[in-house]
Design a protein around this motif. Structure first.
Motif, PDB file in Angstrom:
ATOM      1  N   ALA A  55      40.868  48.959  43.296  1.00  0.00           N
ATOM      2  CA  ALA A  55      41.395  47.589  43.236  1.00  0.00           C
ATOM      3  C   ALA A  55      40.644  46.682  44.202  1.00  0.00           C
ATOM      4  N   ILE A  56      40.295  47.208  45.380  1.00  0.00           N
ATOM      5  CA  ILE A  56      39.541  46.419  46.356  1.00  0.00           C
ATOM      6  C   ILE A  56      38.151  46.100  45.821  1.00  0.00           C
ATOM      7  N   VAL A  57      37.542  47.064  45.112  1.00  0.00           N
ATOM      8  CA  VAL A  57      36.241  46.796  44.481  1.00  0.00           C
ATOM      9  C   VAL A  57      36.377  45.637  43.496  1.00  0.00           C
ATOM     10  N   GLY A  58      37.431  45.664  42.675  1.00  0.00           N
ATOM     11  CA  GLY A  58      37.655  44.583  41.725  1.00  0.00           C
ATOM     12  C   GLY A  58      37.883  43.251  42.407  1.00  0.00           C
ATOM     13  N   ILE A  59      38.671  43.244  43.482  1.00  0.00           N
ATOM     14  CA  ILE A  59      38.936  42.002  44.215  1.00  0.00           C
ATOM     15  C   ILE A  59      37.649  41.479  44.856  1.00  0.00           C
ATOM     16  N   THR A  60      36.810  42.389  45.342  1.00  0.00           N
ATOM     17  CA  THR A  60      35.534  41.985  45.941  1.00  0.00           C
ATOM     18  C   THR A  60      34.653  41.297  44.915  1.00  0.00           C
ATOM     19  N   VAL A 119      37.725  40.675  51.614  1.00  0.00           N
ATOM     20  CA  VAL A 119      37.489  42.112  51.802  1.00  0.00           C
ATOM     21  C   VAL A 119      38.317  42.677  52.944  1.00  0.00           C
ATOM     22  N   TYR A 120      38.258  42.050  54.107  1.00  0.00           N
ATOM     23  CA  TYR A 120      38.934  42.639  55.267  1.00  0.00           C
ATOM     24  C   TYR A 120      40.453  42.575  55.141  1.00  0.00           C
ATOM     25  N   LEU A 121      40.977  41.506  54.579  1.00  0.00           N
ATOM     26  CA  LEU A 121      42.431  41.454  54.398  1.00  0.00           C
ATOM     27  C   LEU A 121      42.879  42.407  53.289  1.00  0.00           C
ATOM     28  N   THR A 192      39.937  43.533  35.716  1.00  0.00           N
ATOM     29  CA  THR A 192      40.158  42.513  34.691  1.00  0.00           C
ATOM     30  C   THR A 192      40.038  41.115  35.283  1.00  0.00           C
ATOM     31  N   LEU A 193      40.611  40.921  36.468  1.00  0.00           N
ATOM     32  CA  LEU A 193      40.490  39.634  37.156  1.00  0.00           C
ATOM     33  C   LEU A 193      39.024  39.324  37.450  1.00  0.00           C
ATOM     34  N   ALA A 194      38.268  40.354  37.853  1.00  0.00           N
ATOM     35  CA  ALA A 194      36.850  40.155  38.148  1.00  0.00           C
ATOM     36  C   ALA A 194      36.103  39.678  36.913  1.00  0.00           C
ATOM     37  N   VAL A 195      36.401  40.279  35.753  1.00  0.00           N
ATOM     38  CA  VAL A 195      35.750  39.864  34.508  1.00  0.00           C
ATOM     39  C   VAL A 195      36.143  38.433  34.155  1.00  0.00           C
ATOM     40  N   GLY A 196      37.416  38.094  34.337  1.00  0.00           N
ATOM     41  CA  GLY A 196      37.876  36.749  34.025  1.00  0.00           C
ATOM     42  C   GLY A 196      37.207  35.691  34.877  1.00  0.00           C
ATOM     43  N   LEU A 197      37.151  35.928  36.187  1.00  0.00           N
ATOM     44  CA  LEU A 197      36.518  34.958  37.078  1.00  0.00           C
ATOM     45  C   LEU A 197      35.014  34.887  36.842  1.00  0.00           C
ATOM     46  N   ALA A 198      34.406  36.036  36.539  1.00  0.00           N
ATOM     47  CA  ALA A 198      32.972  36.034  36.246  1.00  0.00           C
ATOM     48  C   ALA A 198      32.672  35.213  34.998  1.00  0.00           C
ATOM     49  N   THR A 199      33.556  35.277  34.014  1.00  0.00           N
ATOM     50  CA  THR A 199      33.378  34.494  32.793  1.00  0.00           C
ATOM     51  C   THR A 199      33.495  33.003  33.080  1.00  0.00           C
ATOM     52  N   VAL A 200      34.506  32.616  33.857  1.00  0.00           N
ATOM     53  CA  VAL A 200      34.680  31.212  34.223  1.00  0.00           C
ATOM     54  C   VAL A 200      33.467  30.713  35.012  1.00  0.00           C
TER      55      VAL A 200
END
Length: 311
Positions: A55-60, A119-121, A192-200
């Protein structure tokens, strides 16, 4: 409009030349290469909290897309100032200063501030090392140090780092409730969030090279995690895939994500950029999937050997 507050000149007058080396080293704690290495090590080594680490990888990846999109939208320059002139530094320290204490591109918001916050939080929230209080104190201290280093080096205004921290915190405040509501799907939600933000970001930046590469990395990581979950399901004896709707969906989504990556990157720029994006996506998928798949194979092999060893 200026984003400066006017205290930099006073700081420059009292700061010794050697301080740029110290600030340059501190600022690396918020650099992409260091944060990526840190998150990668946590993901590969922390078997007990693999899903949280994923999950942290995805958030990063989400944070990287967010800062890329914000910089493209605001397109505000960096300060035209330096803490010291390169020529005044000892010759041995000049390469270090140029490598760690200089920056190009847009300045608002601060990418170091945003990514350090994210990342740190996130590590403080989900990584089970030491106590929660100590993790947050350590994270806060590092984020503060990185922010001060960016201002001290003259590559950002105070407003830039405050905005970076605010944007990173906003991303976490919007993401964490969803992750905590569905703890069994934290990693999938993160990717999924990472893909969404990357698309935007791909859209708002008009397919800049960084946005295309992040799109590839995010889709690849998402596909790799679906493959990892299929391997885990096999380890746990669930299946066959065709008889389980969730597993069937994962088996379909993983190659579909790869197909989407190939098609979109092929139309997003030069062939060389598309190739780099697809290669990065494959590398991200491998990075995410391999530790889970290899562990699943080890578990299965031990299961096969147990009966013969007990006779």
């Amino acid at each position: 409009m200026t984003r400066g507050i006017g205290w930099f000149d006073a700081f420059r007058e009292v700061a010794p030349d050697w301080s740029v080396v110290l600030l340059g080293l501190v600022t690396q704690l918020g650099d992409v290469w260091f944060l990526g290495l840190l998150v990668g090590i946590v993901y590969w080594t922390d078997r007990s909290d693999r899903d949280e680490a994923a999950a942290i990888v995805g958030i990063t990846l989400s944070g990287l897309s967010l800062i890329t999109g914000l910089k493209a939208v605001f397109a505000l320059p960096r300060p035209e100032r330096v803490l010291v002139e390169t020529g005044t530094l000892p010759e041995l320290t000049r390469p270090l200063y140029e490598a760690t204490a200089t920056a190009t591109g847009y300045g608002f918001p601060s990418g170091h501030a945003l990514m350090s916050t994210v990342v740190y939080l996130s590590l403080a929230e989900y990584w089970s090392v030491s106590t929660r209080r100590r993790r947050y104190l350590g994270a806060g201290a590092i984020v503060t140090a990185v922010c001060l280093s960016r201002i001290g080096l003259g590559v950002h205004y105070l407003v830039d780092v405050v905005a970076g921290v605010g944007a990173g915190a906003a991303l976490l405040l919007l993401t964490w409730p969803l992750l905590n509501r569905y703890p069994a799907s934290r990693a999938t939600i993160g990717f999924t969030l990472a893909v969404g933000l990357a698309t935007v970001t791909l859209i708002v930046s008009r397919a800049t090279p960084d946005a295309v590469l992040l799109f590839g990395a995010s889709l690849g990581a998402f596909a790799g995690w679906q493959l990892a979950l299929l391997a885990r399901a096999r380890e746990e004896g669930r299946g066959p895939i065709r008889s389980n709707r969730l597993l069937t969906a994962r088996a379909i989504v993983a190659p579909l994500a790869v197909g989407v990556l190939v098609v979109i990157t092929a139309y997003s720029g030069p062939v060389s950029l598309a190739f780099r994006s697809i290669t990065l996506g494959a590398a991200a998928a491998t990075f995410v999937a391999v530790p889970v798949i290899s562990r699943s194979e080890q578990v299965r092999n031990r299961g096969r050997q147990a009966p013969s060893g007990s006779q």
